[in-house]
Design a protein around this motif. Structure first.
Motif, PDB file in Angstrom:
ATOM      1  N   GLY A 197      65.595   3.265 -13.606  1.00 53.49           N
ATOM      2  CA  GLY A 197      66.731   4.010 -13.061  1.00 53.49           C
ATOM      3  C   GLY A 197      68.064   3.324 -13.280  1.00 53.49           C
ATOM      4  O   GLY A 197      69.103   3.975 -13.374  1.00 53.49           O
ATOM      5  N   SER A 243      69.606   1.804  -8.915  1.00 56.91           N
ATOM      6  CA  SER A 243      69.160   3.183  -8.801  1.00 56.91           C
ATOM      7  C   SER A 243      67.692   3.273  -9.171  1.00 56.91           C
ATOM      8  O   SER A 243      67.208   2.506  -9.989  1.00 56.91           O
ATOM      9  CB  SER A 243      69.962   4.078  -9.753  1.00 56.91           C
ATOM     10  N   ARG A 255      64.471   5.741 -10.590  1.00 55.86           N
ATOM     11  CA  ARG A 255      64.185   6.916 -11.405  1.00 55.86           C
ATOM     12  C   ARG A 255      62.681   7.007 -11.578  1.00 55.86           C
ATOM     13  O   ARG A 255      62.012   6.002 -11.819  1.00 55.86           O
ATOM     14  CB  ARG A 255      64.869   6.795 -12.760  1.00 55.86           C
TER      15      ARG A 255
END
Length: 150
Positions: A115, A89, A91
């Protein structure tokens, strides 16, 4: 001794990742001018470059004995996680006080590491210290964190 506050070299990081992957065949390739055949890190660096986990300095060198910066370490760890098929992920990292110190090439890697919980930054001053050298303790924590993804 472990010497947790000592720095970690680029060659040492690649060797750890290489061994974590079972020390696969690296292929014979003369990729970097400063990575001679027969050194303790040669196969690891060649494997990492062939796998897309690590790249050199843009001038045909790898700088195996150079202390790894945090952003270089993150690139290697994220590259390894993606090589292993991990979906990371992203971020936004602009909330850190020293985001402007992150090299342009390192931004996507730092965003994925942040992330995915691989890095968290330093809460005492809200920094990620991308140009700082990574200590052995930080390397151990980052590798541990990367193994907790997914």
């Amino acid at each position: 001794t472990f010497s947790p506050d000592d720095y970690t070299t680029r060659a040492a990081v690649m060797t750890m990742l290489y061994r974590m992957n079972g020390s696969p065949e690296s292929g014979a390739a003369d990729i970097f001018s400063d990575v001679p055949f027969g050194e303790w890190y040669t196969n690891a660096v060649i494997w990492g470059a062939n796998a897309g986990i690590v790249s050199g300095n843009g001038d045909g060198t790898f700088a195996p004995d150079k202390a790894v910066t945090r952003e270089e370490l993150v690139k290697m760890i994220v590259g390894y996680a993606e090589y292993e098929g991990e979906a990371l992920s992203e971020r936004d990292i602009t909330g850190f006080a020293d985001t402007s110190a992150v090299s342009d090439w390192a931004v996507p890697f730092m965003q994925k590491a942040y992330g995915s919980g691989i890095i968290s930054g330093y809460p005492e001053d809200n920094t990620i210290r991308p140009q700082g050298t990574a200590t052995r303790a930080e390397l151990a924590q980052i590798i541990y964190n990367s193994q907790q993804v997914n």
